[in-house]
Design a protein around this motif. Structure first.
Motif, PDB file in Angstrom:
ATOM      1  N   LEU A  67       0.931  -1.392  -0.067  1.00  0.00           N
ATOM      2  CA  LEU A  67       0.051   0.078   0.065  1.00  0.00           C
ATOM      3  C   LEU A  67       0.829   1.293   0.147  1.00  0.00           C
ATOM      4  N   ARG A  68       2.091   1.160   0.388  1.00  0.00           N
ATOM      5  CA  ARG A  68       3.030   2.328   0.606  1.00  0.00           C
ATOM      6  C   ARG A  68       3.006   3.247  -0.844  1.00  0.00           C
ATOM      7  N   GLY A  69       2.602   4.495  -0.682  1.00  0.00           N
ATOM      8  CA  GLY A  69       2.654   5.383  -1.899  1.00  0.00           C
ATOM      9  C   GLY A  69       1.514   5.145  -2.746  1.00  0.00           C
ATOM     10  N   LYS A  70       0.710   4.316  -2.511  1.00  0.00           N
ATOM     11  CA  LYS A  70      -0.642   4.043  -3.443  1.00  0.00           C
ATOM     12  C   LYS A  70      -1.778   4.862  -3.124  1.00  0.00           C
ATOM     13  N   ARG A  71      -2.637   4.866  -4.287  1.00  0.00           N
ATOM     14  CA  ARG A  71      -3.915   5.462  -4.089  1.00  0.00           C
ATOM     15  C   ARG A  71      -5.056   4.571  -3.884  1.00  0.00           C
ATOM     16  N   VAL A  72      -5.554   4.601  -2.770  1.00  0.00           N
ATOM     17  CA  VAL A  72      -6.327   3.428  -2.344  1.00  0.00           C
ATOM     18  C   VAL A  72      -8.064   3.810  -2.396  1.00  0.00           C
ATOM     19  N   LEU A  73      -8.698   3.162  -2.812  1.00  0.00           N
ATOM     20  CA  LEU A  73     -10.452   3.334  -3.044  1.00  0.00           C
ATOM     21  C   LEU A  73     -10.926   2.517  -1.789  1.00  0.00           C
ATOM     22  N   GLU A  74     -11.575   2.856  -0.984  1.00  0.00           N
ATOM     23  CA  GLU A  74     -12.212   1.885   0.149  1.00  0.00           C
ATOM     24  C   GLU A  74     -13.694   2.001  -0.132  1.00  0.00           C
ATOM     25  N   VAL A  75     -14.203   0.793  -0.541  1.00  0.00           N
ATOM     26  CA  VAL A  75     -15.517   0.803  -0.861  1.00  0.00           C
ATOM     27  C   VAL A  75     -16.356   0.145   0.528  1.00  0.00           C
ATOM     28  N   GLY A  76     -17.368   1.056   1.009  1.00  0.00           N
ATOM     29  CA  GLY A  76     -17.730   0.551   2.083  1.00  0.00           C
ATOM     30  C   GLY A  76     -16.877   0.712   3.164  1.00  0.00           C
ATOM     31  N   CYS A  77     -16.498   1.872   3.715  1.00  0.00           N
ATOM     32  CA  CYS A  77     -15.560   2.101   4.855  1.00  0.00           C
ATOM     33  C   CYS A  77     -16.286   1.756   6.092  1.00  0.00           C
ATOM     34  N   GLY A  78     -17.657   1.750   6.393  1.00  0.00           N
ATOM     35  CA  GLY A  78     -17.912   1.329   7.768  1.00  0.00           C
ATOM     36  C   GLY A  78     -17.297   2.435   8.911  1.00  0.00           C
ATOM     37  N   ASP A  79     -16.979   1.696   9.969  1.00  0.00           N
ATOM     38  CA  ASP A  79     -16.521   2.627  10.856  1.00  0.00           C
ATOM     39  C   ASP A  79     -15.258   2.899  10.806  1.00  0.00           C
ATOM     40  N   GLY A  80     -14.368   2.481   9.674  1.00  0.00           N
ATOM     41  CA  GLY A  80     -12.974   2.940   9.434  1.00  0.00           C
ATOM     42  C   GLY A  80     -11.751   1.960   9.631  1.00  0.00           C
ATOM     43  N   ARG A  81     -12.567   0.746   9.959  1.00  0.00           N
ATOM     44  CA  ARG A  81     -11.277  -0.382  10.328  1.00  0.00           C
ATOM     45  C   ARG A  81     -10.224  -0.263   9.320  1.00  0.00           C
ATOM     46  N   LEU A  82     -10.620  -0.666   8.076  1.00  0.00           N
ATOM     47  CA  LEU A  82      -9.537  -0.735   6.898  1.00  0.00           C
ATOM     48  C   LEU A  82      -9.091   0.634   6.687  1.00  0.00           C
ATOM     49  N   THR A  83      -9.888   1.588   7.010  1.00  0.00           N
ATOM     50  CA  THR A  83      -9.258   3.150   6.587  1.00  0.00           C
ATOM     51  C   THR A  83      -8.078   3.375   7.272  1.00  0.00           C
ATOM     52  N   ARG A  84      -8.345   3.088   8.598  1.00  0.00           N
ATOM     53  CA  ARG A  84      -7.102   3.296   9.538  1.00  0.00           C
ATOM     54  C   ARG A  84      -5.769   2.715   9.084  1.00  0.00           C
ATOM     55  N   PHE A  85      -5.991   1.424   8.528  1.00  0.00           N
ATOM     56  CA  PHE A  85      -5.061   0.661   8.213  1.00  0.00           C
ATOM     57  C   PHE A  85      -4.266   1.044   7.104  1.00  0.00           C
ATOM     58  N   ALA A  86      -5.142   1.497   5.918  1.00  0.00           N
ATOM     59  CA  ALA A  86      -4.688   1.929   4.531  1.00  0.00           C
ATOM     60  C   ALA A  86      -4.057   3.205   4.905  1.00  0.00           C
ATOM     61  N   ALA A  87      -4.601   4.164   5.693  1.00  0.00           N
ATOM     62  CA  ALA A  87      -4.073   5.455   6.078  1.00  0.00           C
ATOM     63  C   ALA A  87      -2.691   5.423   6.456  1.00  0.00           C
ATOM     64  N   THR A  88      -2.080   4.506   7.288  1.00  0.00           N
ATOM     65  CA  THR A  88      -1.039   4.566   8.092  1.00  0.00           C
ATOM     66  C   THR A  88       0.119   3.945   6.792  1.00  0.00           C
ATOM     67  N   ARG A  89      -0.325   3.579   5.709  1.00  0.00           N
ATOM     68  CA  ARG A  89       0.524   3.181   4.569  1.00  0.00           C
ATOM     69  C   ARG A  89       0.421   3.740   3.188  1.00  0.00           C
ATOM     70  N   ALA A  90      -0.563   4.177   2.859  1.00  0.00           N
ATOM     71  CA  ALA A  90      -1.049   4.577   1.514  1.00  0.00           C
ATOM     72  C   ALA A  90      -0.944   6.077   1.587  1.00  0.00           C
ATOM     73  N   ALA A  91      -0.484   6.904   0.374  1.00  0.00           N
ATOM     74  CA  ALA A  91      -0.302   8.027   0.060  1.00  0.00           C
ATOM     75  C   ALA A  91      -1.508   8.817   0.263  1.00  0.00           C
ATOM     76  N   GLU A  92      -2.774   8.179  -0.098  1.00  0.00           N
ATOM     77  CA  GLU A  92      -4.074   8.898  -0.278  1.00  0.00           C
ATOM     78  C   GLU A  92      -4.974   7.708  -0.071  1.00  0.00           C
ATOM     79  N   VAL A  93      -6.376   8.027   0.361  1.00  0.00           N
ATOM     80  CA  VAL A  93      -7.070   7.120   0.539  1.00  0.00           C
ATOM     81  C   VAL A  93      -8.475   7.856   0.174  1.00  0.00           C
ATOM     82  N   TYR A  94      -9.584   7.242  -0.536  1.00  0.00           N
ATOM     83  CA  TYR A  94     -10.898   7.813  -0.730  1.00  0.00           C
ATOM     84  C   TYR A  94     -11.593   6.667  -0.206  1.00  0.00           C
ATOM     85  N   ALA A  95     -12.363   7.224   0.773  1.00  0.00           N
ATOM     86  CA  ALA A  95     -13.327   6.074   1.576  1.00  0.00           C
ATOM     87  C   ALA A  95     -14.667   6.731   1.763  1.00  0.00           C
TER      88      ALA A  95
END
Length: 97
Positions: free
Chosen positions: A20-48
């Protein structure tokens, strides 16, 4: 309250199969942010996004202050996805289908 994947097996599996490092991540159905937090610590940007405003609000509140500039949240369903023709390197969809 329901706790999904308390052992972190899903997150470990994601980390093993994709970088995920440096990637642009699309999170489909972020809910309470469980995967969002994980992705945000690694990815360059997240659209959740999620269709439930209260869940998106929880996700936004759960994000550490130093990660907030990496994440953009929205309230809509997958059919209404319209992100100005932006491209993503990776899409995550956990427990949403």
């Amino acid at each position: 309250m329901q706790v999904r994947d308390p052992e972190g097996a899903e997150l470990a599996a994601i980390a093993r199969v994709c970088e995920l490092r440096g990637k642009r991540v699309l999170e489909v159905g972020c809910g309470d942010g469980r995967l969002t937090r994980f992705a945000a610590t690694r990815a360059a940007e997240v659209y959740a996004f999620d269709p439930k405003a209260e869940e998106v609000d929880k996700a936004a509140r759960s994000l550490a202050p130093e990660l907030r500039d990496r994440v953009r949240f929205a309230v809509h369903d997958a059919e209404a996805l319209d992100v100005e023709r932006r491209r993503f390197d990776l899409a995550l969809c956990g427990w949403s289908l």
